[in-house]
Structures are given as C-alpha cells and as structure tokens.
Design a protein around this motif. Sequence first.
Motif, mmCIF file in Angstrom:
data_model
loop_
_atom_site.group_PDB
_atom_site.id
_atom_site.type_symbol
_atom_site.label_atom_id
_atom_site.label_comp_id
_atom_site.label_asym_id
_atom_site.label_seq_id
_atom_site.Cartn_x
_atom_site.Cartn_y
_atom_site.Cartn_z
ATOM 1 N N GLN A 1 0.736 -1.094 -0.025
ATOM 2 C CA GLN A 1 -0.048 0.055 0.033
ATOM 3 C C GLN A 1 0.913 1.336 -0.008
ATOM 4 O O GLN A 1 0.664 2.143 -0.821
ATOM 5 N N GLN A 2 1.757 1.418 0.767
ATOM 6 C CA GLN A 2 2.522 2.585 1.031
ATOM 7 C C GLN A 2 3.477 2.843 -0.210
ATOM 8 O O GLN A 2 3.492 3.999 -0.786
ATOM 9 N N PRO A 3 4.204 1.813 -0.756
ATOM 10 C CA PRO A 3 4.889 1.954 -2.039
ATOM 11 C C PRO A 3 4.151 2.553 -3.224
ATOM 12 O O PRO A 3 4.506 3.495 -3.777
ATOM 13 N N LEU A 4 2.949 2.033 -3.405
ATOM 14 C CA LEU A 4 1.999 2.176 -4.529
ATOM 15 C C LEU A 4 1.699 3.898 -4.143
ATOM 16 O O LEU A 4 1.519 4.533 -5.235
ATOM 17 N N GLU A 5 1.107 4.230 -3.074
ATOM 18 C CA GLU A 5 0.492 5.383 -2.682
ATOM 19 C C GLU A 5 1.531 6.622 -3.056
ATOM 20 O O GLU A 5 1.244 7.528 -3.380
ATOM 21 N N ASN A 6 3.002 6.052 -2.603
ATOM 22 C CA ASN A 6 3.928 7.007 -2.566
ATOM 23 C C ASN A 6 4.093 7.344 -4.309
ATOM 24 O O ASN A 6 4.596 8.600 -4.711
ATOM 25 N N PHE A 7 3.927 6.238 -5.040
ATOM 26 C CA PHE A 7 4.428 6.318 -6.481
ATOM 27 C C PHE A 7 3.046 7.090 -7.178
ATOM 28 O O PHE A 7 3.470 8.130 -8.008
ATOM 29 N N PHE A 8 1.905 6.914 -6.626
ATOM 30 C CA PHE A 8 0.756 7.810 -7.208
ATOM 31 C C PHE A 8 0.811 9.255 -6.925
ATOM 32 O O PHE A 8 0.710 10.111 -7.691
ATOM 33 N N ARG A 9 1.343 9.594 -5.685
ATOM 34 C CA ARG A 9 1.514 11.048 -5.584
ATOM 35 C C ARG A 9 2.605 11.605 -6.125
ATOM 36 O O ARG A 9 2.459 12.753 -6.434
ATOM 37 N N ALA A 10 3.681 10.751 -6.358
ATOM 38 C CA ALA A 10 5.001 11.377 -6.855
ATOM 39 C C ALA A 10 4.566 11.684 -8.410
ATOM 40 O O ALA A 10 5.063 12.615 -9.028
ATOM 41 N N LYS A 11 3.405 10.974 -8.932
ATOM 42 C CA LYS A 11 3.390 11.293 -10.374
ATOM 43 C C LYS A 11 2.188 12.152 -10.526
ATOM 44 O O LYS A 11 1.583 12.439 -11.764
ATOM 45 N N GLY A 12 1.574 12.608 -9.485
ATOM 46 C CA GLY A 12 0.644 13.718 -9.743
ATOM 47 C C GLY A 12 -0.757 12.910 -9.876
ATOM 48 O O GLY A 12 -1.525 13.932 -10.578
ATOM 49 N N ILE A 13 -0.942 11.971 -9.695
ATOM 50 C CA ILE A 13 -2.385 11.154 -9.787
ATOM 51 C C ILE A 13 -3.313 11.531 -8.405
ATOM 52 O O ILE A 13 -2.715 11.234 -7.541
ATOM 53 N N LYS A 14 -4.179 12.043 -8.772
ATOM 54 C CA LYS A 14 -5.132 12.100 -7.615
ATOM 55 C C LYS A 14 -5.537 10.785 -6.979
ATOM 56 O O LYS A 14 -6.100 10.086 -7.576
ATOM 57 N N THR A 15 -5.249 10.845 -5.669
ATOM 58 C CA THR A 15 -5.353 9.378 -4.880
ATOM 59 C C THR A 15 -6.285 9.426 -3.659
ATOM 60 O O THR A 15 -6.231 10.439 -2.889
ATOM 61 N N LYS A 16 -7.223 8.607 -3.534
ATOM 62 C CA LYS A 16 -8.439 8.459 -2.590
ATOM 63 C C LYS A 16 -8.086 7.266 -1.782
ATOM 64 O O LYS A 16 -8.143 6.333 -2.345
ATOM 65 N N ASN A 17 -7.708 7.267 -0.431
ATOM 66 C CA ASN A 17 -7.396 6.157 0.487
ATOM 67 C C ASN A 17 -8.741 6.031 1.218
ATOM 68 O O ASN A 17 -9.007 6.772 2.176
ATOM 69 N N GLU A 18 -9.553 5.064 0.735
ATOM 70 C CA GLU A 18 -10.525 4.645 1.659
ATOM 71 C C GLU A 18 -10.273 3.614 2.856
ATOM 72 O O GLU A 18 -11.327 3.480 3.703
#
Length: 594
Positions: free
Chosen positions: A486-503
């Motif tokens: 979860q954490q590696p993927l979430e960090n990658f999404f935010r680094a690429k500027g992709i809007k991320t929602k963690n439910e």
Amino acid sequence: MPSFHLLPSPVRVNVERELLPRHLQAVACPSLSLTTEAFNDIYLNLSKKHGITRFAESGWGWKPSQGGDTFTLDQSQIIQAQWSRAARGYEVKILSRSDGVIQLDGFKLEDFDRIAKLFKVWYGINLDNREHALRGWNWGKAEFGKAELSFNVNNRPAFEIPYTEISNTNLAGKNEVAVDFSLPADGADTGTNGSLGGARARGKKSGGAKDQLVEMRFYIPGTTSKKEKKEDGEDASDGEEAEEQNAAQFFYETLMDKAEIGEVAGDTFATFLDILHLTPRGRFDIDMYETSFRLRGKTYDYKIQFDSVKKFMVLPKPDDMHTLISIGLDPPLRQGQTRYPFLVMQFKRDEEVNLDLNMKEELLESQYKDKLQSHYEAPISVVVSDIFKGLSGKRITKPSRDFISHHEQAGVKCSIKANEGHLFCLDKAFMFVPKPATYISMDNIASVTMSRVGGAMAASRTFDITFTMKGGMAEHQFSNINREEQQPLENFFRAKGIKTKNEMADDSGAILAAALQDDDLASSDDGAANRGSADEDDESVDEDFQTESESEVGEEFDEDHRSSSGSDEEMADGGGDDEPELVERPKKKQKTAK
C-alpha cells in the motif's frame, strides 16, 4: 429491390486531328477518333471518393475529383480485362503484371461497347463480359488464378479474393482453413494516395468500406492428389502416381504460396526457437527480418511488420527467475474471434545464447552501425530486445525507477477478476500482464481509489485499487494486492501527480477491533469448542483440540466408562482440589446432554 443510382455520361475530350499520331488517324473506328476517353464518378479499388479515369493509347490513369495523387498504369502492364456487375453499377477489373488486380467501379451499362473497343484497339485485349453466380450457395469450387482466388458456383464466380488482400492463413481444423484479410492502419487509406498509389499498396482496399471483412473460413473435406514437380518445374505426367494429400492441407499450402504469406523480402537476420508466449498461449519460433518479424507455431503463422508495433516493454518478473517482453500491436493480432493487442513472451534469466547475426558486414556498417552487433553472448531476453530495437528503431520501455515494491521488485502481484498477474509501474503508464494484457496511460487516469474488499481478516491482509478514467472510459480494478504494497504504491501515485483517494483509513478502527476480537476468541477454550471445525485454519490449535476431543469421545462413548470411572457418589467423596478434572467432567456430560 436494391436501388442503383444513375451516373452521368462519360466526358469526351476533343483534340485537333493534327495532334493525333499517324497510326491512330488511320484507325477505322469513329468512336475512337480521340486521343483519350474520360469517365466521371469512377471509384478506384473500393475507394470512398470518386474520381475521373482517362484511357489513352499509352495507358490509363485515375485522379480523385476533390484533389489528390493520380494513379497511372502503362499499357504494357495490362494483361487481362473483365467487365461485370458491381456495387456501384458496373466495374472494369484489370489484371496487371506488377500491381495485381485493379478495380474501376461506377460505369454504366451503355459504356460497355465503347470501353470494349478502346481495349481492343489500343491495348489489343478483349474485354470479357463475366456474369456472377446469384444462387447464394455456400458450397462450390475454389480456383487459384494468377492474382486472385475465385469461388465458383455452377462454373460462375460467386466472389473473388485478390491475393494482395490476404494477410495470413491458418489451418483452423483438420478440414477447415481460416483466411485473414489485411487491415489498413488508417480507415481513410485505400491505397489511392501517396507514392504507393492504387493497387501498389498491399492490403489497402479493405479500408474503403465502413464495415470490413476480417476473416473467412473454408470447409474442405476429403483428399486430393498432389502431383510432384520435376526438377525443371514441370508437373509429373499422368502415368506417374500422384501423392494423396488432405484437401484442406493442399488448399492451405497453395494459398500460402500464391499469396506469398510465408515469404519475406530479404534474409533472416536472427532466429529464436521455441519461445514461450503467455499471450497468445503457445510456443513460437521467432524470425527477425529487416522490416518485419515472423512467429511460426504448430497451428498459427504470423508475419508482423515493425510499423505495426506501437510499444515494446521489458518487464522483470517479480519471481527473480523470468523476464517478460510485451509488444503492443495496432492492428492487433487475431486468432479466430479473439484479438490480441499485446504479445507477452517469457524468458529465463539464466538462459544465455551465443548468436552470430546473419548480416553482411557492409550492411551492418552502413545501416546498423552502433545499433547492432555481429556477435551476441548474453541472456536471451537481452539479445531479443537489442536486436528488435536495432532493426525496428523502437524505444524500449522499462519499469520506473521511482517505484520499488515492499519485496524490492518492479511489479506487484494482483488480479483482474479471476486472472492473476503482475502490475508494473512505468514512467508514463501502468502495465498488467499476462492475461488480459492491460495498458493504462497516466494521461487518461482521472483518479485512483485504494479500498478494502472482503471480510475482516481478508481485508486486513489485502486491498484493491481502482483506476477511474477520463472521458467516461471503463474503469480498471486490480484486487488481492498485498497489504504491504500500500505505502509504496501510494507514494508512487502521489509522486506522479495522480489524484489518490485512500478509503482504507476510514475503516481501520473496525478492522483492528475485528482482528482483536478474533484473537480473544482464539485464546478461549470454550470459544474453541463452540466453533468446532473453525479452528482448522490454525495447525497448532488443531492438534491440541483434536487430542483433547479424542480422549473425551473415548471416555463418553466407551461401554465400560461408568464402571471404570466409578459412581457419582465416589466422585463426590474423592473430590477436592487434588482432582479438579474428575469433578468438572460430569458437568460437560450434562451440558452435552442438554
């Protein structure tokens, strides 16, 4: 009743008699006392737009009415000509020496006499009036002509297939042959534009229609006699015995030869044998040519142009044993009704090859200097990717360096519905392999949602991610991802500027409470007894519980149990703290009896 539109009369171009060649002035044909004959609203090779065609003694030409490149054909190239009914009226089908079959559609019935005379006088060829079979039968006789395959019913052609329109053929069964047709990359490209012009562009006619025929299958039962050819190329005499062969196999081999499917211009630069393909599933031999590569399997045989390759990805599989190569194709590869927009190959990392490139030194130095090597000694995946890059000039895409999974891999294990695979994070996209191979560009992603699905224990170990696409495109969901990713993927999404929602943060308290409650139940003896076989998931608890239950069952159902253990009074007299088990066992019996 079908409706037919009437076309305007042909336009004649009058030229002064002094400008005509002397031999043409002496021709006793008043209808051909001109240097050219022109016709309007004529369609070339099923083109979507009409144009003007002009016939002259030196040849003929066609030019789009709304502007564009002109197609011309010299009279020395004309072999045969045929007149028949067609979609837009009547057509003149011309067989040329170098361009195969050329179709001119849109003539009127009264144009036949004039066109027949000009072909006879100027080209010395008879214009054959050929009628097609209209019975609608689906069985007949196939005949291989010089430039096309004709399917005849009652000695009349039901339809013809130009060899230039056939891209591939395969044995779909013991008595069935599948024929695939060429598809242009651009639907507006009908081979009538550009330097290629008209029929010179192989496989371009199918772009002329809105609906395109992509495959046809022939059922060919029985056997046929195949005459062996002598060394000089002539067929064996009738007195010699002919070899019996499956009719479908003979049809397949003949079509391969006529359509030149198996032939590729130039020599094979490199060959890789028995390569495992995960999509489509099977093993294929790979032949690398100058402008294309070929996949040779037991059932299917494909020739793919490098121009059809849009993506080339090298993906290290997270098992530390294999490397995947994924090739994106447009138009996609087809097997029957199934389309494969991606090829996925699998190579062992420790498998190395020694390969000498089958290429002349002059060609290597002139065209492929610093792109290819004369000798390779490296892992097979590296050799395949390097040769492919050198020949095609395509860019090789690898996983992004900005992402490293919890297990220090380039991809994470997940599933699309019931299909397991791996999701790789690239610099500008995401790629899921092997099946179904899915490519998701970051430019088309609106947002990413991370959520838990399933029961309390299952949701505490895995989670799902859902890509919501822009423009109303279908979303992509990947499930059963390890909680540690979860954490590696979430960090990658935010680094690429992709809007991320963690439910997952919303239900973390409920998940923790459910997990603690399960731990309390597991530590309770009464809870373990009441759950029965629910504890079978834990091996240590299962062993303890099974041993205890066997002893209890043996005592409760043994016939000598009461006499050996004594009466209730004896148990009461001998009670106390020294024997707590003997005092509590009757309670268990009473509880069980209830």
